[in-house]
Design an enzyme around this catalytic site. Structure first.
Site, mmCIF file in Angstrom:
data_model
loop_
_atom_site.group_PDB
_atom_site.id
_atom_site.type_symbol
_atom_site.label_atom_id
_atom_site.label_comp_id
_atom_site.label_asym_id
_atom_site.label_seq_id
_atom_site.Cartn_x
_atom_site.Cartn_y
_atom_site.Cartn_z
ATOM 1 N N HIS A 1 -27.422 66.771 -61.920
ATOM 2 C CA HIS A 1 -27.138 68.190 -61.376
ATOM 3 C C HIS A 1 -28.287 68.907 -61.266
ATOM 4 O O HIS A 1 -29.267 68.864 -61.703
ATOM 5 C CB HIS A 1 -26.215 68.695 -62.746
ATOM 6 C CG HIS A 1 -25.656 70.161 -62.440
ATOM 7 N ND1 HIS A 1 -26.441 71.080 -62.482
ATOM 8 C CD2 HIS A 1 -24.424 70.272 -62.076
ATOM 9 C CE1 HIS A 1 -25.798 72.443 -62.288
ATOM 10 N NE2 HIS A 1 -24.302 71.773 -61.984
ATOM 11 N N SER B 1 -19.495 77.826 -57.077
ATOM 12 C CA SER B 1 -18.733 79.190 -57.373
ATOM 13 C C SER B 1 -17.206 78.853 -56.670
ATOM 14 O O SER B 1 -16.716 79.594 -56.051
ATOM 15 C CB SER B 1 -19.338 80.371 -56.539
ATOM 16 O OG SER B 1 -20.639 80.724 -56.946
HETATM 17 P P1 PGA Z 1 -20.250 77.288 -60.520
HETATM 18 O O1 PGA Z 1 -21.118 76.312 -61.138
HETATM 19 O O2 PGA Z 1 -18.996 76.944 -60.253
HETATM 20 O O3 PGA Z 1 -20.694 78.163 -61.774
HETATM 21 O O4 PGA Z 1 -21.030 77.903 -59.621
HETATM 22 C C1 PGA Z 1 -21.020 74.806 -60.414
HETATM 23 C C2 PGA Z 1 -21.918 73.794 -60.784
HETATM 24 O O5 PGA Z 1 -22.946 73.963 -61.430
HETATM 25 O O6 PGA Z 1 -21.425 72.850 -61.315
#
Ligand code: PGA
Length: 252
Positions: free
Chosen positions: A96, A214
């Site tokens: 990640h 997001s």
């Molecule tokens: P987010 O995170 O949906 O809050 O942007 C996605 C992720 O880091 O897996």
């Protein structure tokens, strides 16, 4: 036909009790959805409680990270893939961007982790994605291409088919700034082309590539209807069961 995957990455949120309560709320909201894999990724301490709560349902459990070493050993603070499986996880996120950024994880380490996960019989979710500077500087494909080559290095075609990739542009994570479906689709297509060069078209066609950054109930369907986007890796919007269930049900 690639089965879509909607995965919730809970990051460093939720106590054991809160994690179990969230999955208990989620289960009835996604009951009967059988044309997509639904995963939640709690913290290590909450894995067992979430797996117990989800047993016998269509919700599966992912870990957020894993040791590069397998089995047991003197590696303080690490958790092996076998231990994750023992705790009830069947998937594991590796590489990640938050780990690449804050723990300085390299493609080589991500690759070792992915192999360990595969060897233990779990499904790795290998994350890649460029920073804002890379995108603004016109280097997005170069950076993501190098991450894909490094992180998938040495995986066989059958292993790639068992693997999930996630494209998460770092500038879209937790910022509310989503990649447009067109930008995401272009990168997903590019990732699939590189995988095809590495292990052949058939394995590349079988690889699920998730979009992350997001994803919300409002933008999920526009992203998911792109031909090379096979699901989502959802951070913030996965923390609430009803928002996450709406994303799971994006096409219904
Ligand atoms: P987010 O995170 O949906 O809050 O942007 C996605 C992720 O880091 O897996």
């Amino acid at each position: 036909m690639r089965t879509p995957v909607i995965a919730g990455n809970w990051k460093m949120f939720k106590t054991i009790g809160a994690a179990a309560a969230t999955v208990e709320q989620l289960i009835p909201l996604v009951e009967g959805v059988n044309d997509c894999e639904i995963l939640v990724a709690p913290t290590f301490p909450a894995l067992r409680a979430v797996a117990d709560a989800a047993r016998g349902t269509n919700v599966r459990v992912a870990a957020q990270d894993v040791a590069a070493e397998s089995g047991e050993g003197a590696f303080t603070g690490e958790v092996s893939a076998e231990m994750l499986a023992d705790a009830g996880a069947t998937y594991c996120i590796v590489g990640h961007s938050e780990r690449r950024q804050y723990q300085k994880e390299t493609d080589d380490l991500v690759n070792r982790k992915a192999r360990t996960v595969l060897a233990a019989g779990l499904t790795p979710i290998i994350c890649v994605g460029e920073m804002l500077d890379d995108r603004d500087g016109g280097r997005a494909e170069e950076v993501v291409g190098a991450q894909v080559r490094g992180s998938f290095q040495g995986l066989t075609a059958p292993e790639v088919i068992r693997t999930i990739a996630a494209y998460e542009p770092v500038w879209a994570i937790g910022t509310g700034r989503t990649a447009t479906p067109e930008i995401a689709e272009q990168m997903h297509r590019f990732i699939r082309e590189i995988i095809a060069e590495m292990v052949g078209q058939e394995a590349a066609d079988g690889l699920r590539i998730l979009y992350g950054g997001s994803v919300k109930p409002e933008n999920a369907s526009g992203l998911m209807e792109q031909p090379n986007i096979d699901g989502g890796l959802v951070g913030g919007a996965s923390l609430k069961a009803d928002d996450f269930a709406k994303i799971v049900r994006y096409q219904r």
